[in-house]
Design a protein around this motif. Structure first.
Motif, short mmCIF file in Angstrom:
data_model
loop_
_atom_site.label_atom_id
_atom_site.label_comp_id
_atom_site.label_asym_id
_atom_site.label_seq_id
_atom_site.Cartn_x
_atom_site.Cartn_y
_atom_site.Cartn_z
N TRP A 422 0.83 -1.20 0.00
CA TRP A 422 0.00 0.00 0.00
C TRP A 422 0.87 1.25 0.00
CZ3 TRP A 422 -5.06 -0.73 -0.75
CH2 TRP A 422 -5.59 -1.99 -0.47
N SER A 423 0.39 2.28 -0.66
CA SER A 423 1.10 3.55 -0.75
C SER A 423 0.21 4.64 -0.19
CB SER A 423 1.45 3.86 -2.21
OG SER A 423 2.07 5.12 -2.33
N ARG A 424 0.69 5.32 0.85
CA ARG A 424 -0.12 6.34 1.53
C ARG A 424 -0.38 7.52 0.60
NH1 ARG A 424 1.57 10.73 4.34
NH2 ARG A 424 3.72 9.92 4.38
N ILE A 425 -1.65 7.99 0.59
CA ILE A 425 -2.00 9.15 -0.22
C ILE A 425 -2.62 10.26 0.63
CG2 ILE A 425 -2.29 7.90 -2.39
CD1 ILE A 425 -5.28 7.83 -1.91
N ALA A 426 -2.92 9.99 1.90
CA ALA A 426 -3.44 11.02 2.80
C ALA A 426 -3.24 10.56 4.23
CB ALA A 426 -4.93 11.29 2.53
N GLY A 427 -3.09 11.52 5.14
CA GLY A 427 -2.93 11.18 6.54
C GLY A 427 -1.51 10.76 6.88
N GLU A 428 -1.37 10.14 8.06
CA GLU A 428 -0.06 9.71 8.54
C GLU A 428 -0.13 8.27 9.03
OE1 GLU A 428 2.70 11.32 8.29
OE2 GLU A 428 1.83 13.18 7.51
N ALA A 429 0.67 7.41 8.44
CA ALA A 429 0.81 6.01 8.87
C ALA A 429 1.96 5.42 8.08
CB ALA A 429 -0.47 5.21 8.65
N THR A 430 2.55 4.38 8.60
CA THR A 430 3.62 3.66 7.90
C THR A 430 3.04 2.36 7.39
OG1 THR A 430 5.28 4.62 9.36
CG2 THR A 430 5.91 2.68 8.08
N PHE A 431 2.96 2.22 6.07
CA PHE A 431 2.32 1.05 5.47
C PHE A 431 3.37 0.00 5.09
CE2 PHE A 431 -0.99 4.15 5.08
CZ PHE A 431 -2.16 3.42 5.18
N SER A 432 2.96 -1.26 5.20
CA SER A 432 3.77 -2.38 4.77
C SER A 432 2.93 -3.22 3.83
CB SER A 432 4.23 -3.20 5.97
OG SER A 432 3.10 -3.67 6.71
N ALA A 436 -0.35 -1.63 8.53
CA ALA A 436 0.18 -0.29 8.76
C ALA A 436 0.35 -0.06 10.26
CB ALA A 436 -0.76 0.76 8.18
N VAL A 437 1.23 0.86 10.60
CA VAL A 437 1.35 1.36 11.95
C VAL A 437 0.81 2.79 11.94
CG1 VAL A 437 2.89 1.96 13.84
CG2 VAL A 437 3.32 -0.10 12.47
N VAL A 438 -0.21 3.01 12.75
CA VAL A 438 -0.92 4.29 12.74
C VAL A 438 -0.56 5.06 14.00
CG1 VAL A 438 -3.15 5.38 12.35
CG2 VAL A 438 -2.81 2.99 11.68
N PRO A 439 -0.19 6.33 13.89
CA PRO A 439 0.16 7.11 15.07
C PRO A 439 -1.01 7.25 16.04
CG PRO A 439 0.83 8.24 13.06
CD PRO A 439 -0.04 7.10 12.65
N ALA A 440 -0.71 7.65 17.27
CA ALA A 440 -1.76 7.91 18.25
C ALA A 440 -2.75 8.91 17.70
CB ALA A 440 -1.13 8.44 19.54
N ALA A 441 -4.04 8.59 17.84
CA ALA A 441 -5.13 9.44 17.36
C ALA A 441 -4.97 9.78 15.88
CB ALA A 441 -5.22 10.72 18.19
N GLY A 442 -4.38 8.85 15.13
CA GLY A 442 -4.09 9.11 13.73
C GLY A 442 -5.02 8.40 12.76
N TRP A 443 -4.75 8.65 11.50
CA TRP A 443 -5.52 8.05 10.40
C TRP A 443 -4.70 8.15 9.13
CZ3 TRP A 443 -6.38 10.98 6.09
CH2 TRP A 443 -6.21 12.37 6.23
N ALA A 444 -5.09 7.36 8.14
CA ALA A 444 -4.45 7.47 6.84
C ALA A 444 -5.31 6.76 5.79
CB ALA A 444 -3.05 6.88 6.85
N VAL A 445 -5.07 7.14 4.54
CA VAL A 445 -5.70 6.50 3.39
C VAL A 445 -4.58 6.10 2.44
CG1 VAL A 445 -7.36 6.72 1.50
CG2 VAL A 445 -7.72 7.99 3.64
N ALA A 446 -4.68 4.91 1.88
CA ALA A 446 -3.63 4.42 0.98
C ALA A 446 -4.26 3.77 -0.24
CB ALA A 446 -2.74 3.41 1.71
N GLU A 447 -3.47 3.70 -1.30
CA GLU A 447 -3.88 3.01 -2.52
C GLU A 447 -2.92 1.87 -2.79
OE1 GLU A 447 -3.80 5.90 -5.59
OE2 GLU A 447 -1.63 6.18 -5.53
N PRO A 448 -3.32 0.88 -3.57
CA PRO A 448 -2.40 -0.22 -3.87
C PRO A 448 -1.10 0.31 -4.48
CG PRO A 448 -4.60 -0.80 -4.55
CD PRO A 448 -4.64 0.65 -4.17
N ALA A 449 0.01 -0.18 -3.98
CA ALA A 449 1.31 0.27 -4.49
C ALA A 449 1.52 -0.23 -5.91
CB ALA A 449 2.43 -0.23 -3.58
N VAL A 450 2.14 0.62 -6.72
CA VAL A 450 2.47 0.24 -8.09
C VAL A 450 3.78 -0.53 -8.06
CG1 VAL A 450 3.02 1.07 -10.40
CG2 VAL A 450 1.30 2.27 -9.01
N LEU A 451 3.75 -1.77 -8.52
CA LEU A 451 4.94 -2.64 -8.48
C LEU A 451 5.82 -2.39 -9.70
CD1 LEU A 451 3.25 -5.93 -7.26
CD2 LEU A 451 4.41 -4.19 -5.90
#
Length: 451
Positions: A422-432, A436-451
């Motif tokens: 996944w590739s993050r497109i909004a918010g804050e998180a570390t995607f694998s 994902a690991v989401v910060p405290a009180a956080g959020w994020a939106v991601a799209e499928p990563a382009v391989l």
């Protein structure tokens, strides 16, 4: 896709927006009943403060810059006080201006590619409605006697016990004729659809008669019924509406965030998917009838979580004017109890408190995200991780997908997602690859990563 499926509405309550007087001025000259559903112009009366609808025109660029392309207007027709006690559906409320001013607003909106939705109050009318005034004066001798339910002793059925709001007798064919005439009259003048107030209080057979007649002439008009509770799918099927107001999801969003119980939201998203199989609901975080979302939530950090949900799940979303600035206001059950949620707006957007602040910019960012993924209007939700304070889900339509992660906790949280990368497109998180690991009180939106 039909045009309503591209719509993102900016919802305005006009009488409050322009700072109109609480009560309408007296009409000049005699008011005549609407014989045969007449669409003839009415006596306008005075216009205190001039054509105030122009103030709304001054915000059209703000609507567009926000990312919206629809203007959903609250009541604009002649009424006694708050707009929902209509006395003439063919005449613009003189506190707002005249018909020429409303038509000019339609034209200015259309010139910006903005659709317009009107608010039709057809369950009840104010006691000054000419047909009712005639019945009150003449009783059974009035040609409109069948338009209202009477107990024969001078008492008439009202809307939820409000004495000033007299309910129509929807079994009377002339009432269906009248409502059809009103709706087609304004559709002819450029409006794109109708919000049908208190639709839940009106028999479905009445709505079916009206919607079929309206669609025969205006097949592209969008008709959305105000339905607060009950079986939404059944309501749409029996009435002929395109959509209904999704109060169930609205309640689940703020309630689950306040209670830190995301199980409630997940359950509501499942219900929402069932509705999407039959129709596209009208979704919202606020409107002219409910406490502002900024006042409803007990933790202002959750404003972002709520907006993320609204703009990443299926539906036709609307933004209640002022919510993008974090306006506050509590609805109270008393005379004037709606005033706080229906305030006057300044002449220019940049004068509004909260303009340009992070929450305003977040609206622009997330509405822009939704515009870049128009398929979200039909998207279904699949939950991957669910605890009281964490939620991850994917939304998809066909081969299109996005991932959404929410964390209400005071510490970072790890959530799962379907393995895709996944590739993050909004918010804050570390995607694998699988979460994902989401910060405290956080959020994020991601799209499928382009391989």
């Amino acid at each position: 896709m039909r045009w309503p499926e591209h719509a993102i509405w900016w919802h305005v309550y006009p009488l409050g927006f322009v700072g109109a007087e609480r009560e309408a001025p007296p009409m000049e000259g005699p008011a005549e009943p609407p014989l045969e559903g007449s669409a003839e112009p009415r006596i306008s009366g005075p216009q205190p403060g001039g054509p105030r609808l122009s103030r709304i025109s001054g915000w059209l660029d703000h609507l567009v810059e926000l990312g919206c392309n629809g203007l959903a207007l609250g009541p604009v027709f002649a009424s006694e006080t708050h707009g929902y006690d209509t006395v003439d559906h063919f005449r613009v409320d003189p506190r707002l201006g005249g018909e020429a001013d409303l038509l000019r607003l339609f034209e200015e909106a259309s010139g910006r590619g903005v659709r317009v939705l009107l608010d039709g109050v057809f369950n009840h009318v104010g006691r000054g409605f000419p047909a009712f005034a005639d019945v009150a004066a003449r009783g059974r001798e009035s040609p409109y006697a069948g338009w209202f339910d009477s107990d024969g002793q001078g008492e008439f059925r009202t809307f939820e016990g409000h004495h000033r709001l007299v309910a129509f007798n929807h079994a009377e064919p002339q009432v269906a004729d009248y409502v059809t005439d009103v709706m087609t009259h304004w559709l002819e003048r450029g409006v794109d659809g109708w919000r049908l107030d208190a639709a839940y209080a009106v028999p479905a057979t009445f709505w079916r008669t009206v919607t079929e007649r309206v669609r025969a002439r205006f097949p592209d008009a969008w008709l959305v019924g105000e339905v607060i509770h009950g079986d939404y799918v059944d309501s749409v099927e029996r009435t002929g509406f395109d959509s209904v107001t999704q109060y169930e999801l609205w309640k689940a969003i703020w309630s689950s965030l306040n209670d830190r119980n995301l199980f409630e939201l997940a359950w509501a998203l499942g219900r929402h998917d069932e509705m999407l199989a039959a129709f596209v609901p009208q979704t919202f975080l606020g409107n002219h009838d409910v406490t502002r979302i900024a006042s409803r939530l007990t933790d202002e950090r959750h404003l972002a979580h709520a907006l993320v949900v609204l703009l990443t799940v299926g539906g036709v979303p609307s933004i209640y004017a002022g919510d993008e600035f974090g306006f506050r206001g509590v609805k109270e059950d008393r005379e004037g109890g709606d005033d706080a949620i229906r305030p006057a707006f300044p002449a220019r957007p940049e004068e509004a408190s909260g303009h340009g602040w992070p929450y305003h910019r977040l609206h622009q960012d997330l509405i822009g995200l939704r515009r870049r993924h128009p398929w979200l209007v039909h998207a279904r939700t699949t939950v991957a991780t669910l605890t009281n304070t964490t939620l991850s889900y994917t939304v998809g339509e066909g081969t299109d997908r996005l991932a959404v992660v929410l964390n209400l906790a005071e510490e970072p949280a790890k959530v799962a997602l379907p393995s895709a990368g996944w590739s993050r497109i909004a918010g804050e998180a570390t995607f694998s690859a699988d979460g994902a690991v989401v910060p405290a009180a956080g959020w994020a939106v991601a799209e499928p990563a382009v391989l």
